[in-house]
Every structure is written in C-alpha cells, then in structure tokens.
Design a protein around this motif. Structure first.
Motif, short mmCIF file in Angstrom:
data_model
loop_
_atom_site.label_atom_id
_atom_site.label_comp_id
_atom_site.label_asym_id
_atom_site.label_seq_id
_atom_site.Cartn_x
_atom_site.Cartn_y
_atom_site.Cartn_z
N VAL A 2 75.82 42.36 38.83
CA VAL A 2 75.69 42.46 40.27
C VAL A 2 74.22 42.68 40.62
N TYR A 3 73.69 41.84 41.50
CA TYR A 3 72.29 41.98 41.88
C TYR A 3 72.12 43.19 42.78
N LEU A 5 69.96 44.77 45.70
CA LEU A 5 68.96 44.48 46.71
C LEU A 5 68.10 45.73 46.92
N HIS A 8 69.95 48.43 48.53
CA HIS A 8 70.83 49.27 47.71
C HIS A 8 70.04 50.34 46.97
N LYS A 15 70.81 58.90 48.67
CA LYS A 15 71.91 59.72 48.17
C LYS A 15 71.38 60.85 47.29
N HIS A 72 68.32 47.27 57.93
CA HIS A 72 69.24 46.53 57.06
C HIS A 72 70.63 46.29 57.66
N ASP A 78 78.79 50.70 52.82
CA ASP A 78 77.40 51.15 53.03
C ASP A 78 77.24 51.79 54.40
#
Lengths: 220, 297
Positions: A2-3, A5, A8, A15, A72, A78
């Motif tokens: 999974v890429y 970004l 992320h 967090k 974003h 998210d």
C-alpha cells in the motif's frame, strides 16, 4: 503493498504527537489524585504551574488538524480520526484544567488543619484514572467495546460523588466553622466526576471513529 | 511514574495495523473482506427511473463489467467513481447504448428506462439517446453557431413546429444551462469561440434541448479550470430538480459535492453504492475505504 501518501505520514505524526499529550494529561491527573491524599505543597505548585505545557500542545495539535483538513480534505476513516482528535484534544485540555482546579482546592483545604472530617477519595480517584486510561487505550487500539465500558464506570463515579455530597452535607451540621473547607472538599468530588464525564466524551468519540456512528453515553 | 515514563507507556502502543487478509481493522465493524465482489450498500431504490440487472459487458474476450445491478432514481445525481479501467465509463455508456458503436462490445443483462428494455429489438437508439443524453469529458460543440448547436437536436427530432417555437427552445435550454445571460446577444457566433466552461454548458444546453429524462456526464469538468468547474457543478445541482443525472468523475471531491448517491466500481464490479455522505464518512467496503482515502495498493 500500500502506497503511503505524504498526507498519511502527516496523520501518523499527528497521532504520535497526540498520544504524547494524552500521556501528559494522564500524568497530571495522577499527580492531582496523589495530591488529594498527600497534600504535598510542592506537588500542588508543580501541577498549577505546568498547565501552560498542555495548553500549548493542545493549540499545536488543533492547528495541525486544521491544516490537514484544509490541505488534504480527508474522508472516511481519516476524516473520522481527525474529528475525533480535534474533539478529544479539547477534552484533554479541559481535563488538565480540572487537575489544576483539584490542586487549588487541595491548597484551600490544607489551610484548615483543624477539620477532623475527611473523605477517602482514593476509590473515586482510582476509578477516574482508570476511565481516562481506558479512554486513551481505546483510542490507541481503536476498541469500541473498551470505550463502552467507560459508560458503566461513569455511573459508579456519579454514585461516589453523591455519597461525598451526602457526607459533606452531614458534616456541615456537625463541623461548625468549617464550611469553606467542607465546600472545597465536596468540590473535589465534583471535579473528579467531571473528569469521568470527559472520559465518557472521549469514549463517544472513539466509538464514532471506529463505527462511524454518533453515540451518547447517557443514552446507552 | 514521571511524565517521560508516561509518554513511553502510551506512545509505545502502536495503532492497529490493517489486516490485509481480512479486510478489516481490528475492533472495527463488520467490513466485507477485500476480496468480496458482491455489491454492498443500497443499490436499489423504490420507483427507479432506470433499472439495471446483471449487466455484463465484454470487449471481445475482455470481461469489462461483471454482474452489475443498480437502480437509478428519479431526480437524483448518481456519481460513479473508481480507479482508471474499473468500468465506470463503460457502464455509463451502456445506459444509452453508446457502446453499440464499438464493434467488439457485447452487453448482456437488462437495462430498463421507465420499464422499457433499452436493448429491446424494436428500440431505436436515436430517440433513446435523446431521452438519455450525454455530455462528454471534452466540450464538443458542433462547428456551428451557438443557436444551431442547440437547435440541431430539436430540428432532427421534430420538436418545434415553427421558428418562434425553436427560438423558445434555444432560449429555454440556454437559460437552464445558465448560459443565456452570457450569450444571448451573440447567438449567431460559433460555439467553438466560447471559453471551455461555456462550451461545456453549451453541450449541456444541447442535451437539454431534446427534453431528456436522464443526462449522462462522463468527467464533464476534467478539462475545465476550477471556476468553470464550480459553475458546471452549480448547474448540475439545479438540473437535478428536473432530470436524473449520472456522472462519472475521477475527482472525488466533485462526487462528494454534487451527488446524492455514490457508486464505487473496482475491476468491473460494482463494489458499493450508498448515500454520498455515508460513502465519504463511513464506507462499508474495505475497497471503497482504501480508494477514497488514497490507500491504493
């Protein structure tokens, strides 16, 4: 694979930073609860004098959330995470304020050394600390079932506050001349109960994060 | 325990990793497995304008659309999203038989418009494509005047009996497309001389002029700047009052802004359909979640 970004990675950083705030607030509450028992003046001064750290970190986290929202436009999990962080961030800052209030009450109570009546706040403090820990743990592990257990704990804490109220009410009649101290003694129960309420609010946000449903603890 | 120890205690606990096999996050609700290709959500509605059942599309040997069943409601904007090659444009083109123009294309299943099977033997595609109009990615006005761009359809479909009636259709269509104020004093000038956003609204006006029931839009804003895009999106919101609109878009924010329902396609399968606000706050399928949050693998 999974890429990841940039976005992320920014959320991951947020967090981690947020968990540091959670730990600091937990620490403040733990110290405030210890100070109820020990009335250690140095500890009380430390709690009152260090609140600015929490305030600054709360602002920093809020700014970071707003930046991610604006730049974003996150969606789904998210989005729910960011909303949960914004709201829990506020709860944590208020909990730290309550820890300061507890310290101030204890300072006032300490001035009246003649009062024999006291309340054992240890069971209530322990429960409230446990609720806050459960709230933060449920956020970290995204565990809605754990979050829901906080609602049950909150009812017990409310009962303990009521017991303290009745005790203080009786003491007001028997301990003449100590009204100011007794009122502050009761306010400790009220402050602890408010921390419990805010832990319940944290639980509600965790459930929203995990399940996508808005719930309220008092309707459970 | 001091603050530093407390920090370690919490921050040492990692956030849960997504379980690739199960397609769920530990502690999360019952999300379907990532390899589940059954449609989740609410693909069907009461009193649909269009009904699609078990639609399969093949380009020669290639199986482009797999068992897609969905309803399209009256006066709704349905957004179809998904990665490139997922079949969303192919499916859109089935809805007015545009795929008939592709020799190797074969469509099976049923697609009904107001109860009529549009792939029925006796169906004439020319009036069908008037009832189900289409607006393409790149504005494609005819090399004619603004007036003739709009008047062309009503003329060939015999919708106007007089010049004044035709004038009325042209004016009304341009007004509905929000273009009248900008072009009413230069209707005789070429449509190709308009700006990109105006050209796209001209194409929408052209589709409206033949009194469609459904308007299909295949990435209608991808060639437009943000201001022209906002104008077209605003127009879509107004057109919803009178028409059913199905829009294919790569722009997820656009899908979120303009549509009432969203359908997510993945490798030719319809993965999830639901109210747009739910899809973008709490999708039920792991594949939908991964796509809209940018966790593409």
């Amino acid at each position: 694979m999974v890429y990841q970004l940039t976005f992320h990675r920014e959320i991951e950083r947020l967090k981690n930073r947020f968990m540091v705030l959670g730990s600091l607030v937990e620490d403040r509450v733990r110290k405030a609860c210890a100070a109820i028992l020990t009335r250690d003046p140095d500890l009380l001064s430390e709690i009152i004098g260090s609140d600015w750290e929490i305030d600054e970190m709360e602002i920093e986290i809020e700014e970071e959330c707003l930046k991610i929202l604006a730049l974003h436009q996150p969606v789904a999990r998210d989005l729910r995470l960011l909303i949960a962080i914004i709201k829990i961030n506020n709860e944590l800052e208020r909990i730290a304020d309550i820890a300061v209030n507890i310290a101030k009450r204890v300072q006032t109570i300490s001035k009246d050394s003649d009062l024999e009546f006291t309340i054992d706040y240890h069971p209530m403090s322990a429960r409230v600390m446990q609720m806050l820990k459960m709230g933060l743990d449920s956020l970290v592990t995204e565990d809605a079932a754990l979050a829901r257990r906080i609602f049950i704990e909150d009812e017990v804490v409310d009962q303990l506050r009521n017991q303290a109220y009745k005790g203080v009410l009786r003491a007001l009649n028997s301990e003449v001349g100590h009204a100011a101290c007794l009122v502050n003694l009761y306010l400790l129960a009220r402050h602890l109960e408010r921390i419990g309420d805010r832990a319940t609010n944290i639980a509600e946000e965790v459930i929203y994060l995990v399940e996508g449903e808005i719930v309220r603890g008092d309707t459970e | 325990m001091d603050a530093a120890q407390a920090v370690l205690k919490i921050s040492d606990m990692p956030f849960p990793a997504v379980d690739e096999q199960q397609g769920t996050v530990e502690g999360a609700g019952p999300a379907p497995r990532a390899d589940n290709r059954d449609t989740v959500g609410e693909p069907f509605v009461e009193d649909p304008r269009m009904t699609c059942r078990d639609v399969n599309v093949y380009y020669g040997e290639k199986h482009a659309i797999r068992d897609v069943s969905i309803d399209i409601a009256h006066n709704e904007v349905l957004a179809m999203i998904g990665p490139s090659g997922c079949g969303k444009s192919t499916f859109l083109r089935c809805l007015n038989r545009m795929n008939d123009t592709v020799d190797t294309c074969r469509v099976s299943g049923r697609i009904l418009l107001d109860g009529l099977d549009i792939y029925g033997r006796l169906v004439d595609v020319v009036p069908l494509r008037a009832r189900v109009g289409m607006v393409f990615q790149k504005p494609n006005p005819f090399p004619k005047s603004i007036y003739d761009n709009i008047a062309y359809g009503p003329r060939i479909h015999g919708l106007a009996e007089s010049r004044s009636e035709l004038d009325g259709i042209v004016e009304n269509s341009l007004k509905k497309a929000g273009l009248w104020q900008e072009v009413h004093d230069r209707l005789d000038q070429p449509g190709t001389g308009l700006s990109g956003g105006q050209q796209q609204r001209l194409c929408i006006a052209r589709a409206i002029a033949v009194q469609p029931e459904v308007i299909l839009m295949d990435e209608p804003c991808s060639a437009l700047d943000p201001i022209a895009t906002a104008t077209v999106e605003d127009l879509i919101a107004e057109l919803r009052e009178q028409y059913t609109i199905v829009i294919v878009t790569h722009n997820m924010q656009q899908a979120a802004r303009v549509s009432r329902r969203t359908a997510y396609f993945h490798l030719g399968a319809l993965i999830e359909v639901g109210p747009t606000d739910r899809i973008f706050t709490n999708p039920r399928h792991r594949l939908t979640e991964d796509y809209i949050t940018g966790r593409f693998g």
